[in-house]
Write a protein that holds these residues in place. Structure first.
Motif, PDB file in Angstrom:
ATOM      1  N   LEU A 120      41.654  32.533  44.511  1.00 12.24           N
ATOM      2  CA  LEU A 120      41.767  32.637  43.047  1.00 12.24           C
ATOM      3  C   LEU A 120      40.777  33.654  42.488  1.00 12.24           C
ATOM      4  O   LEU A 120      41.111  34.426  41.579  1.00 12.24           O
ATOM      5  CB  LEU A 120      41.540  31.257  42.415  1.00 12.24           C
ATOM      6  CG  LEU A 120      42.677  30.243  42.603  1.00 12.24           C
ATOM      7  CD1 LEU A 120      42.221  28.844  42.201  1.00 12.24           C
ATOM      8  CD2 LEU A 120      43.908  30.652  41.804  1.00 12.24           C
ATOM      9  N   LYS A 121      39.568  33.683  43.016  1.00 11.38           N
ATOM     10  CA  LYS A 121      38.581  34.645  42.541  1.00 11.38           C
ATOM     11  C   LYS A 121      38.984  36.072  42.907  1.00 11.38           C
ATOM     12  O   LYS A 121      38.821  37.004  42.104  1.00 11.38           O
ATOM     13  CB  LYS A 121      37.200  34.314  43.111  1.00 11.38           C
ATOM     14  CG  LYS A 121      36.616  33.004  42.594  1.00 11.38           C
ATOM     15  CD  LYS A 121      35.125  32.923  42.770  1.00 11.38           C
ATOM     16  CE  LYS A 121      34.403  33.811  41.775  1.00 11.38           C
ATOM     17  NZ  LYS A 121      32.944  33.594  41.777  1.00 11.38           N
ATOM     18  N   ASP A 122      39.513  36.262  44.111  1.00  8.91           N
ATOM     19  CA  ASP A 122      39.961  37.597  44.517  1.00  8.91           C
ATOM     20  C   ASP A 122      41.122  38.073  43.648  1.00  8.91           C
ATOM     21  O   ASP A 122      41.166  39.244  43.230  1.00  8.91           O
ATOM     22  CB  ASP A 122      40.379  37.583  45.992  1.00  8.91           C
ATOM     23  CG  ASP A 122      39.202  37.373  46.938  1.00  8.91           C
ATOM     24  OD1 ASP A 122      38.050  37.595  46.502  1.00  8.91           O
ATOM     25  OD2 ASP A 122      39.443  36.985  48.104  1.00  8.91           O
ATOM     26  N   LEU A 123      42.065  37.170  43.366  1.00  9.15           N
ATOM     27  CA  LEU A 123      43.213  37.541  42.531  1.00  9.15           C
ATOM     28  C   LEU A 123      42.782  37.811  41.094  1.00  9.15           C
ATOM     29  O   LEU A 123      43.349  38.689  40.420  1.00  9.15           O
ATOM     30  CB  LEU A 123      44.253  36.419  42.560  1.00  9.15           C
ATOM     31  CG  LEU A 123      44.964  36.207  43.898  1.00  9.15           C
ATOM     32  CD1 LEU A 123      45.821  34.948  43.854  1.00  9.15           C
ATOM     33  CD2 LEU A 123      45.814  37.416  44.258  1.00  9.15           C
ATOM     34  N   GLN A 124      41.785  37.103  40.617  1.00  7.57           N
ATOM     35  CA  GLN A 124      41.277  37.362  39.272  1.00  7.57           C
ATOM     36  C   GLN A 124      40.712  38.771  39.172  1.00  7.57           C
ATOM     37  O   GLN A 124      40.936  39.477  38.183  1.00  7.57           O
ATOM     38  CB  GLN A 124      40.212  36.337  38.904  1.00  7.57           C
ATOM     39  CG  GLN A 124      39.695  36.472  37.469  1.00  7.57           C
ATOM     40  CD  GLN A 124      38.739  35.356  37.096  1.00  7.57           C
ATOM     41  OE1 GLN A 124      37.883  34.958  37.891  1.00  7.57           O
ATOM     42  NE2 GLN A 124      38.888  34.827  35.894  1.00  7.57           N
ATOM     43  N   ALA A 125      39.986  39.190  40.190  1.00  9.64           N
ATOM     44  CA  ALA A 125      39.429  40.538  40.194  1.00  9.64           C
ATOM     45  C   ALA A 125      40.526  41.590  40.299  1.00  9.64           C
ATOM     46  O   ALA A 125      40.446  42.648  39.662  1.00  9.64           O
ATOM     47  CB  ALA A 125      38.447  40.685  41.356  1.00  9.64           C
ATOM     48  N   GLU A 126      41.575  41.313  41.068  1.00  8.17           N
ATOM     49  CA  GLU A 126      42.644  42.285  41.261  1.00  8.17           C
ATOM     50  C   GLU A 126      43.544  42.407  40.037  1.00  8.17           C
ATOM     51  O   GLU A 126      43.920  43.507  39.624  1.00  8.17           O
ATOM     52  CB  GLU A 126      43.492  41.900  42.478  1.00  8.17           C
ATOM     53  CG  GLU A 126      44.651  42.845  42.742  1.00  8.17           C
ATOM     54  CD  GLU A 126      45.476  42.444  43.955  1.00  8.17           C
ATOM     55  OE1 GLU A 126      46.546  43.053  44.168  1.00  8.17           O
ATOM     56  OE2 GLU A 126      45.058  41.512  44.689  1.00  8.17           O
ATOM     57  N   TYR A 127      43.890  41.279  39.445  1.00  2.99           N
ATOM     58  CA  TYR A 127      44.848  41.271  38.340  1.00  2.99           C
ATOM     59  C   TYR A 127      44.181  41.213  36.964  1.00  2.99           C
ATOM     60  O   TYR A 127      44.883  41.275  35.949  1.00  2.99           O
ATOM     61  CB  TYR A 127      45.793  40.076  38.480  1.00  2.99           C
ATOM     62  CG  TYR A 127      46.834  40.235  39.567  1.00  2.99           C
ATOM     63  CD1 TYR A 127      48.090  40.778  39.289  1.00  2.99           C
ATOM     64  CD2 TYR A 127      46.567  39.854  40.873  1.00  2.99           C
ATOM     65  CE1 TYR A 127      49.043  40.918  40.278  1.00  2.99           C
ATOM     66  CE2 TYR A 127      47.513  39.992  41.878  1.00  2.99           C
ATOM     67  CZ  TYR A 127      48.754  40.528  41.573  1.00  2.99           C
ATOM     68  OH  TYR A 127      49.691  40.674  42.563  1.00  2.99           O
ATOM     69  N   ASN A 128      42.866  41.058  36.913  1.00  2.70           N
ATOM     70  CA  ASN A 128      42.126  40.930  35.655  1.00  2.70           C
ATOM     71  C   ASN A 128      42.705  39.813  34.786  1.00  2.70           C
ATOM     72  O   ASN A 128      42.871  39.953  33.566  1.00  2.70           O
ATOM     73  CB  ASN A 128      42.117  42.247  34.865  1.00  2.70           C
ATOM     74  CG  ASN A 128      41.096  42.224  33.737  1.00  2.70           C
ATOM     75  OD1 ASN A 128      40.027  41.618  33.862  1.00  2.70           O
ATOM     76  ND2 ASN A 128      41.422  42.851  32.614  1.00  2.70           N
ATOM     77  N   VAL A 129      43.019  38.695  35.422  1.00  2.76           N
ATOM     78  CA  VAL A 129      43.593  37.552  34.715  1.00  2.76           C
ATOM     79  C   VAL A 129      42.473  36.588  34.344  1.00  2.76           C
ATOM     80  O   VAL A 129      41.462  36.478  35.045  1.00  2.76           O
ATOM     81  CB  VAL A 129      44.657  36.862  35.608  1.00  2.76           C
ATOM     82  CG1 VAL A 129      44.040  36.274  36.857  1.00  2.76           C
ATOM     83  CG2 VAL A 129      45.411  35.794  34.834  1.00  2.76           C
ATOM     84  N   SER A 130      42.646  35.909  33.229  1.00  4.68           N
ATOM     85  CA  SER A 130      41.681  34.896  32.794  1.00  4.68           C
ATOM     86  C   SER A 130      42.175  33.526  33.231  1.00  4.68           C
ATOM     87  O   SER A 130      43.381  33.263  33.233  1.00  4.68           O
ATOM     88  CB  SER A 130      41.519  34.929  31.272  1.00  4.68           C
ATOM     89  OG  SER A 130      41.049  36.189  30.847  1.00  4.68           O
TER      90      SER A 130
END
Length: 338
Positions: free
Chosen positions: A215-225
């Motif tokens: 989840l943290k990696d995907l947050q960094a990749e997609y800039n999702v909150s």
């Protein structure tokens, strides 16, 4: 970060918090309690959420923690438009959602997705994985089949699965893999916010860290909150930027995550910290044992809802509702001790 339990004007949405992506202002959700079969009569209201305010900024994670029944999941349902607020406002990118047209509300639903605690209940067992992930794109976008297939394979790769898994059914996956599928489906429409409702609590301990890192990696990749609903403090500490502590429908403390764990201020927050396992075996933490039961949300105590269990309660705690006070940069608490 906005403060909790803000006062909302009776008409007209309050001013926006500036760079906030998603805001809740004075949200309340009361469920009527009725009596009678043929002629029902409302005898009271369960105050599941009793006036909470917060904001979520791009690329950040807001955690909402508290005991079962404190209103965490009801708050999440209102943010997902699965429940209508009794009072208060939800604002997305500066626009008050209930005041917008149907097209804007549809765009909001596309922009705010969810990952639930039990992925098995949110994945259609009769659909192959490739169709499960593609379904939101087929409904909402006008793109070719080849583009959809390409994106499905990319999403599977992003969540740690392979193209081989695309033709399988949900029952052929483990619990951790099904949660990866739920995350891939939530990402399919490029959302700006994902509501995570206890996303790792149903998983084995050995799998939880993998999903949290994902989840943290995907947050960094997609800039999702992320808006994370959780009761496990270690998960919140690792995942979140901000933390809101809820008790009996109200936010009692809201803080940057590092400040909250270094300097918990509200007695209830201290009790939660005391009940959790320390991050290191040698850590000595303050012990606080709460007495009594959690009051009923049907008839919550007057004044501070927590005063019936608080070891520091004073006479006026049961009469006057505490005001929100700032005890540090962005760190607010609702307590008469401050």
């Amino acid at each position: 970060m906005t403060t909790a339990n803000a006062i909302v004007p009776e008409s007209g949405a309050p001013a926006s918090g500036g760079n906030a992506l998603l805001e809740a202002v004075g949200l309340k959700k009361y469920f009527p309690v009725t009596k009678g079969l043929l002629i029902s009569k409302t005898t009271g209201h369960i105050k599941a959420v009793d006036g909470v305010s917060f904001e979520l900024r791009p690329g950040e994670t807001l955690g909402i923690v508290g005991e079962s029944g404190c209103g965490k999941s009801t708050t999440a349902k209102m943010m997902l438009m699965l429940e209508d607020p009794t009072e208060g406002f939800i604002r997305f990118e500066g626009s008050e959602i209930r005041a917008t047209d149907a097209a804007t509300r549809r765009e909001y639903r596309r922009s705010v997705q969810a990952v639930f605690q039990d992925p098995w209940s949110s994945l259609n067992p009769r659909m192959r994985v490739k169709d499960l992930i593609a379904e939101p794109m087929v409904i909402n976008w006008e793109i070719s089949r080849s583009e959809i297939q390409e994106r499905v394979l990319k999403l599977l790769n992003d969540v740690g699965l392979s193209a081989y898994h695309a033709n399988l059914y949900p029952h052929e996956f483990s619990g951790g893999q099904r949660q990866r599928l739920a995350i891939a489906r939530a990402l399919s429409l490029n959302p700006k916010v994902i509501v995570l409702d206890e996303p790792v609590s149903a998983l084995d301990v050995s799998i939880r860290a993998q999903i949290m890192n994902l989840l943290k990696d995907l947050q960094a990749e997609y800039n999702v909150s992320y808006m994370l609903i959780a009761h496990h403090l270690a998960t919140v500490r690792y995942m979140c930027t901000w933390v809101a502590v809820m008790y009996l429908g109200r936010i009692v403390e809201l803080s940057p995550v590092k400040d909250l764990f270094a300097n918990p201020s509200h007695p209830y927050t201290k009790a939660l910290m005391s009940a959790a396992l320390p991050s290191h075996p040698d850590t000595v933490q303050e012990e606080m044992i709460l007495t009594g039961e959690v009051p009923s949300p049907l008839n919550p105590p007057p004044g501070c809802h927590f005063h019936t269990r608080c070891p520091f309660a004073m006479d006026h705690c049961g009469v006057d509702e505490p005001q929100v006070k700032e005890v540090g940069p962005g760190h607010t608490v609702s307590c008469h001790l401050f």
